[in-house]
Design a protein around this motif. Structure first.
Motif, PDB file in Angstrom:
ATOM      1  N   HIS A  80     -43.705 -25.767 -11.617  1.00 21.89           N
ATOM      2  CA  HIS A  80     -42.519 -25.447 -10.757  1.00 21.89           C
ATOM      3  C   HIS A  80     -41.312 -25.701 -11.583  1.00 21.89           C
ATOM      4  CE1 HIS A  80     -44.450 -24.476  -6.995  1.00 21.89           C
ATOM      5  NE2 HIS A  80     -45.049 -25.599  -7.032  1.00 21.89           N
ATOM      6  N   ALA A  81     -41.298 -26.720 -12.497  1.00 26.26           N
ATOM      7  CA  ALA A  81     -40.412 -27.064 -13.490  1.00 26.26           C
ATOM      8  C   ALA A  81     -40.125 -25.798 -14.322  1.00 26.26           C
ATOM      9  CB  ALA A  81     -40.583 -28.464 -14.074  1.00 26.26           C
ATOM     10  N   LEU A  82     -41.406 -25.483 -15.037  1.00 22.11           N
ATOM     11  CA  LEU A  82     -41.221 -24.490 -15.874  1.00 22.11           C
ATOM     12  C   LEU A  82     -40.596 -23.023 -15.462  1.00 22.11           C
ATOM     13  CD1 LEU A  82     -44.711 -25.002 -17.751  1.00 22.11           C
ATOM     14  CD2 LEU A  82     -42.491 -25.435 -18.511  1.00 22.11           C
ATOM     15  N   LEU A  83     -41.244 -22.747 -14.054  1.00 19.58           N
ATOM     16  CA  LEU A  83     -40.655 -21.848 -13.402  1.00 19.58           C
ATOM     17  C   LEU A  83     -39.283 -21.691 -13.135  1.00 19.58           C
ATOM     18  CD1 LEU A  83     -41.256 -18.976 -11.963  1.00 19.58           C
ATOM     19  CD2 LEU A  83     -41.557 -20.577  -9.798  1.00 19.58           C
ATOM     20  N   ALA A  84     -38.735 -22.833 -12.984  1.00 13.41           N
ATOM     21  CA  ALA A  84     -37.226 -23.011 -12.677  1.00 13.41           C
ATOM     22  C   ALA A  84     -36.501 -22.867 -14.094  1.00 13.41           C
ATOM     23  CB  ALA A  84     -37.086 -24.544 -12.086  1.00 13.41           C
ATOM     24  N   GLU A  85     -36.955 -23.408 -15.174  1.00  8.46           N
ATOM     25  CA  GLU A  85     -36.198 -23.295 -16.145  1.00  8.46           C
ATOM     26  C   GLU A  85     -36.223 -21.606 -16.825  1.00  8.46           C
ATOM     27  OE1 GLU A  85     -37.668 -26.018 -19.320  1.00  8.46           O
ATOM     28  OE2 GLU A  85     -37.586 -27.797 -18.032  1.00  8.46           O
ATOM     29  N   ILE A  86     -37.419 -21.105 -16.941  1.00  3.57           N
ATOM     30  CA  ILE A  86     -37.363 -19.678 -17.194  1.00  3.57           C
ATOM     31  C   ILE A  86     -36.719 -18.552 -16.255  1.00  3.57           C
ATOM     32  CG2 ILE A  86     -39.511 -20.075 -18.881  1.00  3.57           C
ATOM     33  CD1 ILE A  86     -40.934 -18.857 -16.632  1.00  3.57           C
ATOM     34  N   THR A  87     -36.552 -19.103 -14.877  1.00  3.06           N
ATOM     35  CA  THR A  87     -35.860 -18.196 -14.181  1.00  3.06           C
ATOM     36  C   THR A  87     -34.386 -18.423 -14.599  1.00  3.06           C
ATOM     37  OG1 THR A  87     -37.351 -18.754 -12.288  1.00  3.06           O
ATOM     38  CG2 THR A  87     -35.328 -18.061 -11.791  1.00  3.06           C
ATOM     39  N   GLU A  88     -33.954 -19.431 -14.967  1.00  4.23           N
ATOM     40  CA  GLU A  88     -32.332 -19.651 -15.292  1.00  4.23           C
ATOM     41  C   GLU A  88     -32.413 -18.693 -16.655  1.00  4.23           C
ATOM     42  OE1 GLU A  88     -31.706 -23.634 -16.130  1.00  4.23           O
ATOM     43  OE2 GLU A  88     -31.787 -24.017 -13.896  1.00  4.23           O
ATOM     44  N   ARG A  89     -33.167 -18.384 -17.154  1.00  2.00           N
ATOM     45  CA  ARG A  89     -33.261 -17.518 -18.553  1.00  2.00           C
ATOM     46  C   ARG A  89     -33.499 -15.967 -18.322  1.00  2.00           C
ATOM     47  NH1 ARG A  89     -33.855 -22.781 -19.376  1.00  2.00           N
ATOM     48  NH2 ARG A  89     -32.810 -23.343 -21.426  1.00  2.00           N
ATOM     49  N   GLY A  90     -33.620 -15.624 -17.096  1.00  2.00           N
ATOM     50  CA  GLY A  90     -33.898 -14.254 -16.762  1.00  2.00           C
ATOM     51  C   GLY A  90     -35.284 -13.871 -16.450  1.00  2.00           C
ATOM     52  N   TYR A  91     -35.997 -14.926 -16.065  1.00  2.00           N
ATOM     53  CA  TYR A  91     -37.504 -14.297 -15.718  1.00  2.00           C
ATOM     54  C   TYR A  91     -37.384 -13.878 -14.225  1.00  2.00           C
ATOM     55  CZ  TYR A  91     -42.408 -14.940 -14.213  1.00  2.00           C
ATOM     56  OH  TYR A  91     -43.686 -14.740 -13.715  1.00  2.00           O
ATOM     57  N   ARG A  92     -38.167 -12.970 -13.706  1.00  2.00           N
ATOM     58  CA  ARG A  92     -37.843 -12.358 -12.437  1.00  2.00           C
ATOM     59  C   ARG A  92     -39.419 -12.211 -11.886  1.00  2.00           C
ATOM     60  NH1 ARG A  92     -33.870 -13.585 -13.358  1.00  2.00           N
ATOM     61  NH2 ARG A  92     -31.794 -12.542 -13.363  1.00  2.00           N
ATOM     62  N   GLY A  93     -40.195 -12.781 -12.437  1.00  2.00           N
ATOM     63  CA  GLY A  93     -41.661 -12.751 -11.913  1.00  2.00           C
ATOM     64  C   GLY A  93     -42.009 -13.814 -10.964  1.00  2.00           C
ATOM     65  N   GLY A  94     -43.208 -14.193 -10.452  1.00  2.00           N
ATOM     66  CA  GLY A  94     -43.393 -15.011  -9.675  1.00  2.00           C
ATOM     67  C   GLY A  94     -44.093 -16.249 -10.249  1.00  2.00           C
ATOM     68  N   HIS A  95     -44.514 -17.112  -9.407  1.00  2.00           N
ATOM     69  CA  HIS A  95     -45.075 -18.578 -10.022  1.00  2.00           C
ATOM     70  C   HIS A  95     -46.673 -18.216 -10.134  1.00  2.00           C
ATOM     71  CE1 HIS A  95     -47.262 -22.359  -9.526  1.00  2.00           C
ATOM     72  NE2 HIS A  95     -46.364 -22.730  -9.921  1.00  2.00           N
ATOM     73  N   THR A  96     -47.339 -17.010 -10.060  1.00  2.00           N
ATOM     74  CA  THR A  96     -48.695 -17.085 -10.120  1.00  2.00           C
ATOM     75  C   THR A  96     -48.815 -16.948 -11.665  1.00  2.00           C
ATOM     76  OG1 THR A  96     -48.973 -16.078  -7.996  1.00  2.00           O
ATOM     77  CG2 THR A  96     -50.603 -15.668  -9.721  1.00  2.00           C
ATOM     78  N   LEU A  97     -47.936 -16.108 -12.138  1.00  2.00           N
ATOM     79  CA  LEU A  97     -48.199 -15.840 -13.689  1.00  2.00           C
ATOM     80  C   LEU A  97     -47.866 -17.171 -14.531  1.00  2.00           C
ATOM     81  CD1 LEU A  97     -46.021 -12.575 -14.164  1.00  2.00           C
ATOM     82  CD2 LEU A  97     -48.731 -12.662 -14.081  1.00  2.00           C
ATOM     83  N   VAL A  98     -47.040 -17.918 -14.110  1.00  2.00           N
ATOM     84  CA  VAL A  98     -46.796 -19.253 -14.744  1.00  2.00           C
ATOM     85  C   VAL A  98     -48.056 -20.436 -14.568  1.00  2.00           C
ATOM     86  CG1 VAL A  98     -45.482 -21.398 -14.923  1.00  2.00           C
ATOM     87  CG2 VAL A  98     -44.294 -18.964 -14.447  1.00  2.00           C
ATOM     88  N   ALA A  99     -48.737 -20.236 -13.226  1.00  2.00           N
ATOM     89  CA  ALA A  99     -49.667 -20.898 -13.139  1.00  2.00           C
ATOM     90  C   ALA A  99     -50.923 -20.380 -13.887  1.00  2.00           C
ATOM     91  CB  ALA A  99     -50.087 -20.852 -11.511  1.00  2.00           C
ATOM     92  N   GLN A 100     -51.169 -19.217 -13.949  1.00  2.00           N
ATOM     93  CA  GLN A 100     -52.116 -18.595 -14.767  1.00  2.00           C
ATOM     94  C   GLN A 100     -52.081 -19.061 -16.188  1.00  2.00           C
ATOM     95  OE1 GLN A 100     -52.244 -14.446 -13.940  1.00  2.00           O
ATOM     96  NE2 GLN A 100     -53.150 -14.826 -11.992  1.00  2.00           N
ATOM     97  N   TRP A 101     -50.769 -19.024 -16.736  1.00  2.00           N
ATOM     98  CA  TRP A 101     -50.677 -19.283 -18.235  1.00  2.00           C
ATOM     99  C   TRP A 101     -50.796 -21.180 -18.369  1.00  2.00           C
ATOM    100  CZ3 TRP A 101     -47.055 -22.893 -19.868  1.00  2.00           C
ATOM    101  CH2 TRP A 101     -46.895 -23.036 -21.544  1.00  2.00           C
ATOM    102  N   LYS A 102     -50.686 -21.723 -17.281  1.00  2.00           N
ATOM    103  CA  LYS A 102     -50.760 -23.105 -17.420  1.00  2.00           C
ATOM    104  C   LYS A 102     -52.196 -23.337 -17.486  1.00  2.00           C
ATOM    105  CE  LYS A 102     -48.807 -27.304 -15.556  1.00  2.00           C
ATOM    106  NZ  LYS A 102     -50.162 -28.113 -14.925  1.00  2.00           N
ATOM    107  N   GLN A 103     -52.866 -22.856 -16.541  1.00  2.00           N
ATOM    108  CA  GLN A 103     -54.464 -23.128 -16.420  1.00  2.00           C
ATOM    109  C   GLN A 103     -55.219 -22.610 -17.652  1.00  2.00           C
ATOM    110  OE1 GLN A 103     -55.679 -20.909 -13.043  1.00  2.00           O
ATOM    111  NE2 GLN A 103     -54.856 -22.421 -11.694  1.00  2.00           N
ATOM    112  N   ALA A 104     -54.802 -21.686 -18.505  1.00  2.00           N
ATOM    113  CA  ALA A 104     -55.422 -21.340 -19.791  1.00  2.00           C
ATOM    114  C   ALA A 104     -55.131 -22.413 -20.998  1.00  2.00           C
ATOM    115  CB  ALA A 104     -54.831 -19.859 -20.212  1.00  2.00           C
ATOM    116  N   LEU A 105     -54.317 -23.232 -20.803  1.00  2.00           N
ATOM    117  CA  LEU A 105     -54.073 -24.220 -21.790  1.00  2.00           C
ATOM    118  C   LEU A 105     -54.965 -25.406 -21.656  1.00  2.00           C
ATOM    119  CD1 LEU A 105     -50.200 -24.527 -21.623  1.00  2.00           C
ATOM    120  CD2 LEU A 105     -51.630 -23.050 -23.364  1.00  2.00           C
ATOM    121  N   PRO A 106     -55.299 -26.118 -22.656  1.00  2.00           N
ATOM    122  CA  PRO A 106     -55.913 -27.290 -22.580  1.00  2.00           C
ATOM    123  C   PRO A 106     -55.366 -28.413 -21.967  1.00  2.00           C
ATOM    124  CG  PRO A 106     -55.702 -27.039 -25.025  1.00  2.00           C
ATOM    125  CD  PRO A 106     -55.021 -25.766 -24.153  1.00  2.00           C
TER     126      PRO A 106
END
Length: 247
Positions: A80-106
């Motif tokens: 959620h913190a990552l989502l808030a930061e990139i939203t301030e920088r112009g991101y217009r997507g939802g939280h699902t894409l961020v969660a999927q990216w985060k799950q793919a990381l070790p």
């Protein structure tokens, strides 16, 4: 897929330019005429991949920033913190894409899996090959394996001792080696030692003199090879001629 399309396009046009018809090209390549016709009518190989585009995610432009923030926080930052930061920088997507990216990381505290144990063939090679032929990494792994298994360490010592006795023709050590091998309690080596002891004179002669049956074994192997080559094709006379001429 693009590399395959380019290679196939060049191949079809090369065959057509050499004078072959589409039917002949299809027969030569084992393709259908419709496939050959599509490649022949395409002026560029890029036309064969038209409509096959990679989908671009809304999150792609922000992934470098997410990776940097993930490293700076040691993987402790929430989605959620990552989502808030990139939203301030112009991101217009939802939280699902961020969660999927985060799950793919070790995970930050994840421990890499231990290396797989060596196979039986690898360990056998480390024990039977000359020590000078082992790499530094193989020598380290060999020592680690022997340190964890006293029985294997004893087997390695007996194998190395027998190899030295065999290559240096030190037959005077044979009696002591057989005694040590028979009392070692190692099934395979003890059985091998019993077999040597039952034919001690011949084995001792082979380990002390320079005479051996190598030439005879080579001649027998050559005759067997010729016999297999001619199996069911010729009689004894032709086989005899080939054996005599080969020698």
């Amino acid at each position: 897929m693009a590399e395959r399309r380019r290679a196939h396009h060049a191949l079809v046009h090369q065959l057509l330019e050499s004078g072959m018809s589409m039917r002949e090209v299809a027969r030569h390549l084992g393709w259908s005429r419709n496939t050959v016709r599509r490649y022949a009518h395409a002026q560029r190989w890029q036309d064969m991949v038209k409509g096959r585009r990679t989908r671009v995610s809304k999150l792609d432009p922000f992934k470098p920033y997410l990776a940097r923030r993930w490293e700076e926080t040691g993987g402790k930052i929430t989605g959620h913190a990552l989502l808030a930061e990139i939203t301030e920088r112009g991101y217009r997507g939802g939280h699902t894409l961020v969660a999927q990216w985060k799950q793919a990381l070790p995970a930050a505290d994840s421990v890499p899996p231990p290396p797989p144990p060596p196979s039986v063939r690898q360990v056998t090679g480390w024990l039977t090959r000359h020590p000078a032929g082992l790499t530094v990494d193989e020598e380290v792994q060999r020592k680690a394996v022997l340190a964890h298994c006293p029985e294997l360490d004893a087997a390695a010592r007996l194998v190395t001792s027998f190899a030295e006795m065999l290559t240096r023709l030190e037959g005077e050590r044979l009696s002591d080696w057989i005694t040590e091998a028979m009392t070692s309690g190692l099934p395979g080596i003890s059985t091998f030692a019993v077999g040597l002891n039952s034919d001690y004179d011949a084995v001792h002669a082979g380990l002390t003199t320079h005479w051996n049956s190598g030439p005879v074994e080579g001649a027998v192997n050559r005759i067997k090879m010729l016999k297999r080559q001619m199996y069911g094709r010729a009689g004894f006379r032709l086989l005899r001629k080939r054996v005599l001429l080969a020698s």
